[in-house]
Design a protein around this motif. Structure first.
Motif, PDB file in Angstrom:
ATOM      1  N   TYR A 299      -7.517 -22.292  -9.101  1.00 26.40           N
ATOM      2  CA  TYR A 299      -7.976 -23.247  -8.085  1.00 26.40           C
ATOM      3  C   TYR A 299      -6.752 -23.951  -7.518  1.00 26.40           C
ATOM      4  O   TYR A 299      -5.936 -24.498  -8.274  1.00 26.40           O
ATOM      5  CB  TYR A 299      -8.918 -24.289  -8.699  1.00 26.40           C
ATOM      6  CG  TYR A 299      -9.527 -25.230  -7.683  1.00 26.40           C
ATOM      7  CD1 TYR A 299     -10.776 -24.967  -7.134  1.00 26.40           C
ATOM      8  CD2 TYR A 299      -8.854 -26.373  -7.253  1.00 26.40           C
ATOM      9  CE1 TYR A 299     -11.342 -25.814  -6.194  1.00 26.40           C
ATOM     10  CE2 TYR A 299      -9.400 -27.220  -6.306  1.00 26.40           C
ATOM     11  CZ  TYR A 299     -10.649 -26.934  -5.785  1.00 26.40           C
ATOM     12  OH  TYR A 299     -11.189 -27.777  -4.847  1.00 26.40           O
TER      13      TYR A 299
ATOM     14  N   ASN B 145     -10.070 -25.496  -1.576  1.00 22.47           N
ATOM     15  CA  ASN B 145     -10.942 -26.393  -0.834  1.00 22.47           C
ATOM     16  C   ASN B 145     -10.285 -26.823   0.481  1.00 22.47           C
ATOM     17  O   ASN B 145      -9.102 -26.578   0.720  1.00 22.47           O
ATOM     18  CB  ASN B 145     -11.253 -27.641  -1.652  1.00 22.47           C
ATOM     19  CG  ASN B 145     -10.070 -28.580  -1.728  1.00 22.47           C
ATOM     20  OD1 ASN B 145      -8.999 -28.177  -2.197  1.00 22.47           O
ATOM     21  ND2 ASN B 145     -10.226 -29.818  -1.265  1.00 22.47           N
TER      22      ASN B 145
ATOM     23  N   HIS C  89     -13.270 -17.957  -2.286  1.00 19.68           N
ATOM     24  CA  HIS C  89     -14.147 -19.057  -1.884  1.00 19.68           C
ATOM     25  C   HIS C  89     -13.287 -20.138  -1.245  1.00 19.68           C
ATOM     26  O   HIS C  89     -12.395 -20.693  -1.890  1.00 19.68           O
ATOM     27  CB  HIS C  89     -14.912 -19.618  -3.084  1.00 19.68           C
ATOM     28  CG  HIS C  89     -15.813 -18.633  -3.736  1.00 19.68           C
ATOM     29  ND1 HIS C  89     -17.044 -18.285  -3.232  1.00 19.68           N
ATOM     30  CD2 HIS C  89     -15.644 -17.893  -4.864  1.00 19.68           C
ATOM     31  CE1 HIS C  89     -17.609 -17.384  -4.013  1.00 19.68           C
ATOM     32  NE2 HIS C  89     -16.777 -17.130  -5.006  1.00 19.68           N
TER      33      HIS C  89
ATOM     34  N   VAL D 162     -13.853 -23.612   0.534  1.00 21.96           N
ATOM     35  CA  VAL D 162     -14.999 -24.515   0.574  1.00 21.96           C
ATOM     36  C   VAL D 162     -14.593 -25.881   1.104  1.00 21.96           C
ATOM     37  O   VAL D 162     -13.660 -26.513   0.584  1.00 21.96           O
ATOM     38  CB  VAL D 162     -15.615 -24.665  -0.834  1.00 21.96           C
ATOM     39  CG1 VAL D 162     -16.898 -25.488  -0.765  1.00 21.96           C
ATOM     40  CG2 VAL D 162     -15.884 -23.302  -1.461  1.00 21.96           C
TER      41      VAL D 162
ATOM     42  N   ALA E 194     -19.806 -29.093   0.285  1.00 23.59           N
ATOM     43  CA  ALA E 194     -19.979 -29.219  -1.160  1.00 23.59           C
ATOM     44  C   ALA E 194     -20.785 -30.445  -1.558  1.00 23.59           C
ATOM     45  O   ALA E 194     -21.137 -30.589  -2.743  1.00 23.59           O
ATOM     46  CB  ALA E 194     -18.616 -29.272  -1.842  1.00 23.59           C
TER      47      ALA E 194
ATOM     48  N   GLU F  53     -14.715 -34.080  -5.394  1.00 23.24           N
ATOM     49  CA  GLU F  53     -14.939 -32.936  -4.500  1.00 23.24           C
ATOM     50  C   GLU F  53     -14.367 -31.662  -5.117  1.00 23.24           C
ATOM     51  O   GLU F  53     -15.048 -30.631  -5.201  1.00 23.24           O
ATOM     52  CB  GLU F  53     -14.276 -33.192  -3.142  1.00 23.24           C
ATOM     53  CG  GLU F  53     -14.847 -34.359  -2.381  1.00 23.24           C
ATOM     54  CD  GLU F  53     -13.985 -34.749  -1.178  1.00 23.24           C
ATOM     55  OE1 GLU F  53     -14.406 -35.655  -0.436  1.00 23.24           O
ATOM     56  OE2 GLU F  53     -12.900 -34.155  -0.984  1.00 23.24           O
ATOM     57  N   CYS F  54     -13.118 -31.724  -5.533  1.00 26.76           N
ATOM     58  CA  CYS F  54     -12.488 -30.538  -6.112  1.00 26.76           C
ATOM     59  C   CYS F  54     -13.145 -30.145  -7.425  1.00 26.76           C
ATOM     60  O   CYS F  54     -13.282 -28.949  -7.726  1.00 26.76           O
ATOM     61  CB  CYS F  54     -10.993 -30.775  -6.312  1.00 26.76           C
ATOM     62  SG  CYS F  54     -10.024 -30.668  -4.776  1.00 26.76           S
TER      63      CYS F  54
ATOM     64  N   ILE G 164     -16.377 -28.204  -6.723  1.00 26.45           N
ATOM     65  CA  ILE G 164     -16.110 -26.863  -6.204  1.00 26.45           C
ATOM     66  C   ILE G 164     -15.561 -25.965  -7.304  1.00 26.45           C
ATOM     67  O   ILE G 164     -15.982 -24.811  -7.463  1.00 26.45           O
ATOM     68  CB  ILE G 164     -15.140 -26.947  -5.005  1.00 26.45           C
ATOM     69  CG1 ILE G 164     -15.798 -27.698  -3.845  1.00 26.45           C
ATOM     70  CG2 ILE G 164     -14.709 -25.555  -4.559  1.00 26.45           C
ATOM     71  CD1 ILE G 164     -14.822 -28.103  -2.744  1.00 26.45           C
TER      72      ILE G 164
ATOM     73  N   ASP H 277     -18.273 -25.120  -9.926  1.00 24.21           N
ATOM     74  CA  ASP H 277     -19.289 -24.242  -9.352  1.00 24.21           C
ATOM     75  C   ASP H 277     -18.814 -22.794  -9.310  1.00 24.21           C
ATOM     76  O   ASP H 277     -19.560 -21.871  -9.640  1.00 24.21           O
ATOM     77  CB  ASP H 277     -19.640 -24.726  -7.944  1.00 24.21           C
ATOM     78  CG  ASP H 277     -20.762 -23.911  -7.310  1.00 24.21           C
ATOM     79  OD1 ASP H 277     -21.628 -23.408  -8.043  1.00 24.21           O
ATOM     80  OD2 ASP H 277     -20.765 -23.766  -6.074  1.00 24.21           O
ATOM     81  N   HIS H 278     -17.552 -22.585  -8.923  1.00 27.51           N
ATOM     82  CA  HIS H 278     -17.077 -21.220  -8.693  1.00 27.51           C
ATOM     83  C   HIS H 278     -16.252 -20.637  -9.841  1.00 27.51           C
ATOM     84  O   HIS H 278     -16.129 -19.417  -9.948  1.00 27.51           O
ATOM     85  CB  HIS H 278     -16.265 -21.178  -7.403  1.00 27.51           C
ATOM     86  CG  HIS H 278     -17.073 -21.443  -6.177  1.00 27.51           C
ATOM     87  ND1 HIS H 278     -17.966 -20.533  -5.673  1.00 27.51           N
ATOM     88  CD2 HIS H 278     -17.139 -22.529  -5.366  1.00 27.51           C
ATOM     89  CE1 HIS H 278     -18.548 -21.032  -4.590  1.00 27.51           C
ATOM     90  NE2 HIS H 278     -18.071 -22.247  -4.387  1.00 27.51           N
TER      91      HIS H 278
END
Length: 409
Positions: free
Chosen positions: A41, A81, A125, A127, A132, A227-228, A231, A234-235
């Motif tokens: 990430y 993101n 991804h 995003v 999100a 936020e991060c 994301i 989730d992924h």
């Protein structure tokens, strides 16, 4: 939100080496040996201005991480993101008298163009924070309901005391944390907080600012760090291989994000390695949007600079080092690109098998790109001075430089 098109990564004979890389959390090198799918990430842009060389240097570093993994015959699951709603974006839109949504879309599109030109491998991804939000709200509610967060005048704050591992990413002392929090979007002096370092998870709606339905949280918008986290979880899930970004994200962003995730899941750590790229300066100061001392990738491209030369300029510095952009660095990169292209344009040359292994060894050693460039320089110099009889060598060098360094010859 869509990313940008992927350039093909040539397959090389043999197999690459596992990556040894500096981990901020432990302060030393760790050997990353992911399973069949490596997970990474990387924190993306806040799209209120064009891609500058500091951005490019950061994304170049994590592009190299992916290329090393791909050379070990692994797949890579890469998530990035876009912070497409945040105070700096709203402030820039207000200053320029433009719609904040349109500004974000325009600058994100330009970022994609720059990444494509520089042959950065795209995330699977990509995003935006806005898209999100439906997944962020339940996480904030869970933190609040578990006692890891609290309300203050309608806003919701995370309690850093809720994570026993807080501080184990940066290892900064409280005084430095408080200073950086104030400097980088926090509000340590706000009255009523349980701890000055507590970061905001959900900001209640402010007049004249965008807001979204937050369920039991009320209307508002999310804080930066959650936020991060939403994301990434989730992924990628917990315990992914690399959390990456610039060194200015060590605190508060990556520290707080790790604590959010660990408080939510009860697992530790959020990432197996926290990897950070150094800062790029111009005229003695860190290149930043707030200071306006920027060299833009798009401007260089408009001026006719080959993106491969821009990439070589980035590669000439070790990813963790702070360095200063100069015209001479770019001129040296242009000259190097010309030499390399001339060397591989010949029908044969010296054997390149050893060069491929030198590149692999250099990159596996904490992404030692200066050593990698020097190895190609030696092969090109030998080609110029003596030539060779291996008709497969120029093609192999071209493929290796493309696959491992992302430079198309």
């Amino acid at each position: 939100m869509h990313a940008w098109p992927a350039s093909e990564v040539p397959a090389l004979p043999g197999k690459g080496r596992d990556l040894r890389i500096h981990d901020t959390a432990t302060g030393g090198r760790v050997t990353l040996a992911p399973g069949p799918v490596a997970r990474i990430y990387v924190c993306g842009i806040t799209p209120y201005d064009a891609t500058h060389m500091g951005h490019a240097a950061t994304y170049n570093a994590f592009d190299l991480v992916q290329r090393v993994w791909l050379d070990t015959k692994r797949q890579v699951h890469y998530v990035q993101n876009v912070t497409d709603v945040d105070d700096p974006l709203l402030e820039r839109a207000l200053r320029d008298g433009v719609d904040w949504v349109g500004l974000a879309e325009r600058e994100t599109a330009l970022f994609r163009e720059d990444m494509t030109a520089l042959r950065m491998l795209p995330p699977q991804h990509y995003v935006g924070a806005v898209e999100a939000i439906p997944g962020i709200v339940p996480l904030v509610e869970r933190l609040r309901d578990s006692g890891a967060a609290y309300e203050l005048d309608g806003d919701v704050y995370f309690s850093v005391e809720a994570d026993p591992h807080f501080g184990q990413v940066s290892h900064y002392d409280t005084e430095l944390m408080r200073h950086l929090s104030a400097e980088r979007g926090g509000d340590p002096d706000r009255p009523g907080k349980k701890n000055p370092l507590d970061p905001m998870l959900w900001m209640a709606a402010r007049e004249g600012e965008p807001s979204w339905d937050g369920g039991s949280l009320g209307r508002g918008r999310p804080g930066w760090h959650i936020e991060c986290v939403a994301i990434a979880l989730d992924h990628l899930g917990m315990g992914f291989d690399v959390q990456g970004g610039g060194s200015d994200l060590i605190f508060p962003h990556h520290e707080m994000g790790a604590s959010h995730a660990q408080a939510l899941t009860g697992e530790f750590p959020m990432a197996k390695a926290y990897v950070h790229a150094g800062m790029v300066a111009l005229d003695g100061e860190k290149m930043s949007k707030s200071k306006g001392n920027l060299v833009f990738v798009s401007k260089l491209r408009r001026d006719g600079v080959d993106p491969a030369a821009i990439r070589l300029a980035l590669l000439s510095h070790r990813y963790r080092d702070d360095w200063e952009w100069t015209d001479q660095i770019l001129e040296t990169a242009v000259e190097r690109l010309d030499r390399w292209r001339a060397a591989v344009s010949r029908p044969d040359g010296p054997s390149a098998d050893a060069l491929v292994e030198e590149l692999r060894e250099a990159l596996s050693d904490d992404l030692d790109t200066p050593t990698a460039l020097a190895a190609v320089d030696r092969w090109a110099a030998l080609q110029t001075a003596e030539g060779g009889s291996d008709d497969s060598a120029p093609g192999l060098v071209s493929r290796a430089v493309d696959a491992l360094l992302g430079v198309a010859l």
